[in-house]
Design an enzyme around this catalytic site. Sequence first.
Site, mmCIF file in Angstrom:
data_model
loop_
_atom_site.group_PDB
_atom_site.id
_atom_site.type_symbol
_atom_site.label_atom_id
_atom_site.label_comp_id
_atom_site.label_asym_id
_atom_site.label_seq_id
_atom_site.Cartn_x
_atom_site.Cartn_y
_atom_site.Cartn_z
ATOM 1 N N ARG A 60 0.825 -1.219 0.000
ATOM 2 C CA ARG A 60 0.000 0.000 0.000
ATOM 3 C C ARG A 60 0.856 1.264 0.000
ATOM 4 O O ARG A 60 0.486 2.269 0.624
ATOM 5 C CB ARG A 60 -0.934 0.039 1.214
ATOM 6 C CG ARG A 60 -1.885 -1.119 1.316
ATOM 7 C CD ARG A 60 -3.159 -0.834 0.548
ATOM 8 N NE ARG A 60 -4.127 -1.890 0.760
ATOM 9 C CZ ARG A 60 -5.222 -1.749 1.491
ATOM 10 N NH1 ARG A 60 -5.473 -0.635 2.075
ATOM 11 N NH2 ARG A 60 -6.044 -2.762 1.600
ATOM 12 N N ARG A 64 -3.253 6.452 1.436
ATOM 13 C CA ARG A 64 -3.794 7.609 2.157
ATOM 14 C C ARG A 64 -2.798 8.357 3.036
ATOM 15 O O ARG A 64 -3.075 9.471 3.448
ATOM 16 C CB ARG A 64 -5.007 7.163 2.993
ATOM 17 C CG ARG A 64 -6.225 6.903 2.138
ATOM 18 C CD ARG A 64 -7.305 6.226 2.913
ATOM 19 N NE ARG A 64 -6.889 4.877 3.303
ATOM 20 C CZ ARG A 64 -7.603 4.057 4.067
ATOM 21 N NH1 ARG A 64 -8.745 4.461 4.559
ATOM 22 N NH2 ARG A 64 -7.174 2.854 4.348
ATOM 23 N N ARG A 73 -7.659 11.977 -4.574
ATOM 24 C CA ARG A 73 -8.899 11.255 -4.236
ATOM 25 C C ARG A 73 -10.082 12.183 -3.984
ATOM 26 O O ARG A 73 -11.232 11.761 -4.101
ATOM 27 C CB ARG A 73 -8.653 10.351 -3.024
ATOM 28 C CG ARG A 73 -7.980 9.041 -3.350
ATOM 29 C CD ARG A 73 -8.969 8.023 -3.930
ATOM 30 N NE ARG A 73 -9.821 7.453 -2.890
ATOM 31 C CZ ARG A 73 -11.125 7.656 -2.765
ATOM 32 N NH1 ARG A 73 -11.763 8.436 -3.616
ATOM 33 N NH2 ARG A 73 -11.815 7.087 -1.793
ATOM 34 N N ASP A 109 -7.100 -2.576 -6.883
ATOM 35 C CA ASP A 109 -7.564 -3.181 -5.636
ATOM 36 C C ASP A 109 -7.896 -4.639 -5.908
ATOM 37 O O ASP A 109 -8.201 -5.010 -7.046
ATOM 38 C CB ASP A 109 -8.804 -2.461 -5.098
ATOM 39 C CG ASP A 109 -9.027 -2.815 -3.634
ATOM 40 O OD1 ASP A 109 -8.392 -2.195 -2.765
ATOM 41 O OD2 ASP A 109 -9.804 -3.752 -3.353
ATOM 42 N N TYR A 186 -14.732 -11.559 1.022
ATOM 43 C CA TYR A 186 -15.332 -10.236 0.786
ATOM 44 C C TYR A 186 -16.671 -10.354 0.065
ATOM 45 O O TYR A 186 -17.605 -9.592 0.317
ATOM 46 C CB TYR A 186 -14.376 -9.353 -0.035
ATOM 47 C CG TYR A 186 -13.308 -8.701 0.818
ATOM 48 C CD1 TYR A 186 -13.535 -7.457 1.402
ATOM 49 C CD2 TYR A 186 -12.094 -9.323 1.062
ATOM 50 C CE1 TYR A 186 -12.570 -6.849 2.188
ATOM 51 C CE2 TYR A 186 -11.121 -8.732 1.851
ATOM 52 C CZ TYR A 186 -11.362 -7.492 2.412
ATOM 53 O OH TYR A 186 -10.436 -6.894 3.206
HETATM 54 O O1 1CP Z 1 0.040 -1.405 -2.515
HETATM 55 C C1 1CP Z 1 -0.281 -0.498 -3.286
HETATM 56 O O2 1CP Z 1 0.215 0.644 -3.236
HETATM 57 C C2 1CP Z 1 -1.263 -0.807 -4.394
HETATM 58 C C3 1CP Z 1 -2.620 -0.549 -4.086
HETATM 59 C C4 1CP Z 1 -3.510 -1.500 -3.313
HETATM 60 C C5 1CP Z 1 -3.399 -2.868 -3.020
HETATM 61 C C6 1CP Z 1 -2.248 -3.787 -3.294
HETATM 62 C C7 1CP Z 1 -4.756 -1.068 -2.809
HETATM 63 C C8 1CP Z 1 -5.252 0.316 -2.886
HETATM 64 N N1 1CP Z 1 -5.421 -2.156 -2.312
HETATM 65 C C9 1CP Z 1 -4.613 -3.265 -2.407
HETATM 66 C C10 1CP Z 1 -4.918 -4.636 -2.023
HETATM 67 C C11 1CP Z 1 -6.032 -4.895 -1.091
HETATM 68 N N2 1CP Z 1 -7.272 -4.315 -1.057
HETATM 69 C C12 1CP Z 1 -6.016 -5.905 -0.113
HETATM 70 C C13 1CP Z 1 -4.865 -6.843 0.093
HETATM 71 C C14 1CP Z 1 -3.810 -6.215 0.929
HETATM 72 C C15 1CP Z 1 -4.176 -6.017 2.365
HETATM 73 O O3 1CP Z 1 -4.442 -7.027 3.030
HETATM 74 O O4 1CP Z 1 -4.189 -4.872 2.798
HETATM 75 C C16 1CP Z 1 -7.244 -5.902 0.553
HETATM 76 C C17 1CP Z 1 -7.677 -6.804 1.686
HETATM 77 C C18 1CP Z 1 -8.040 -4.891 -0.049
HETATM 78 C C19 1CP Z 1 -9.421 -4.539 0.301
HETATM 79 C C20 1CP Z 1 -9.490 -3.127 0.710
HETATM 80 N N3 1CP Z 1 -9.464 -2.100 -0.190
HETATM 81 C C21 1CP Z 1 -9.494 -2.593 2.004
HETATM 82 C C22 1CP Z 1 -9.477 -3.391 3.293
HETATM 83 C C23 1CP Z 1 -10.840 -3.372 3.922
HETATM 84 C C24 1CP Z 1 -11.003 -4.307 5.084
HETATM 85 O O5 1CP Z 1 -11.453 -3.826 6.123
HETATM 86 O O6 1CP Z 1 -10.739 -5.501 4.976
HETATM 87 C C25 1CP Z 1 -9.531 -1.200 1.887
HETATM 88 C C26 1CP Z 1 -9.614 -0.175 2.978
HETATM 89 C C27 1CP Z 1 -9.492 -0.917 0.489
HETATM 90 C C28 1CP Z 1 -9.448 0.426 -0.139
HETATM 91 C C29 1CP Z 1 -8.143 0.820 -0.682
HETATM 92 N N4 1CP Z 1 -7.419 0.054 -1.589
HETATM 93 C C30 1CP Z 1 -6.268 0.738 -1.912
HETATM 94 C C31 1CP Z 1 -6.275 1.981 -1.189
HETATM 95 C C32 1CP Z 1 -5.210 3.030 -1.270
HETATM 96 C C33 1CP Z 1 -7.451 2.021 -0.429
HETATM 97 C C34 1CP Z 1 -7.918 3.166 0.464
HETATM 98 C C35 1CP Z 1 -9.201 3.698 0.000
HETATM 99 C C36 1CP Z 1 -9.267 5.125 -0.476
HETATM 100 O O7 1CP Z 1 -8.363 5.687 -1.069
HETATM 101 O O8 1CP Z 1 -10.326 5.693 -0.270
#
Ligand code: 1CP
Length: 383
Positions: A60, A64, A73, A109, A186
């Site tokens: 990530r 944020r 965003r 994502d 999910y």
């Molecule tokens: O790593 C990077 O920079 C690339 C971007 C990336 C990746 C690899 C994002 C952007 N998401 C992911 C993978 C992802 N998404 C995973 C696997 C990694 C991990 O375990 O963290 C998972 C479980 C998600 C699902 C997801 N998307 C969540 C988790 C929710 C939860 O409670 O389980 C969230 C908060 C997101 C949103 C998201 N995805 C990425 C970003 C930067 C964000 C934040 C949202 C925003 O900008 O509003």
Amino acid sequence: MKDAKSVGLRLMCWWLLLLPQVKTDQISSCSQPFPVLKNDNLLRAARGEVVDRVPVWVMRQAGRYLPEFQELRKQHDFFTVCRTPELACEVTMQPLRRFDLDASIIFSDILVIPQALGLTVEMHAGVGPVLPQPIVVPEDLKRLTPDGAVSRLGYVGDAITMMRHKLEGRVPLIGFTGAPWTLMGYMIEGGGSKTMSKAKAWLNDYPEDSKLFLNLLTDAIVDYLEMQVKAGAQMLQVFESSAEHLSKEQFLQWGTPYLKRIRDELVDRLTKKAIPLVPMTLFAKGAGHSLKEQSELGYDVLGLDWTVDPLEARNVVGPNITLQGNLDPQDMYRDPEELRNLTTEMVHKFGKSRYIANLGHGITPQTPITSMEVLVEAVHKAL
Ligand code: 1CP
């Protein structure tokens, strides 16, 4: 004469574009070759070759905690960023402008696969992903649309190809996917969950339908990863983030068989098409209990969360697997001096060979920017 030649070439390219199978395989003959890679430490570490310095990137890393990400965003919805290659590339580039990282990871994502399979996925501020019509009972699997799913993810391939050019060979580009169990979780829960209890109930109540579901996802994932490699991904990471909700026995029943199929089928397909293989990482969060089993799945790299001891992990997996990780993301909130010491200690434990430095999970939104600077510098200076 020259004109006739270029018209001929263009006609040939259009002809190739009309043939779906040929198009993707031959695309590099019609487009610009990718710039030569200048820093390949990540790929060398993954293959067990000697590195100039320990490579470091952060899960990530585009996200944020960066004010420029938050700014962008404000103007664009999350999935609009994912679906617009220019925006996805801009966000992918943001951490590289600030930090001396050894890898980039395409901005997207894991939930784009459920979307391509026909489910609505919304990103709610402060909540995360929400799927308003989740898969509740086996009958709901009929709502999924696996045919042509990968073609609906073409925008990820376009972003990857564009990013390879924009990187100018600075560092390798990682592509990624969610793993079957994590995506199933999910899709049943309708979003993130502290317990994954509904998804775990499926495994007990509908074991045959759970297998169908996981196999359907596995097929889509293999197609998706193949497409990413063809588009230019130089390494792939499979996120099994919800492994933490399964016991060892459950993980070996509902996780690893599908993770193995992903690896085996991708290798098989790429080999048959004479497309060079790329290194693959498996990050199964919370599955430190099964490192031995994970090391037998064929992945080049295993990602570790922070609960795993580096020396114990090396002992279990042996010398022929690269390890990635595993600083506690919470350590990024410590004083710079403490963070530097912890990072140095971690790198010393893992050593310079077959190691990629990273956090043990994604960087969290309030992390100070300076911590990233300290982390990256400490990794590079440690050995
Ligand atoms: O790593 C990077 O920079 C690339 C971007 C990336 C990746 C690899 C994002 C952007 N998401 C992911 C993978 C992802 N998404 C995973 C696997 C990694 C991990 O375990 O963290 C998972 C479980 C998600 C699902 C997801 N998307 C969540 C988790 C929710 C939860 O409670 O389980 C969230 C908060 C997101 C949103 C998201 N995805 C990425 C970003 C930067 C964000 C934040 C949202 C925003 O900008 O509003």
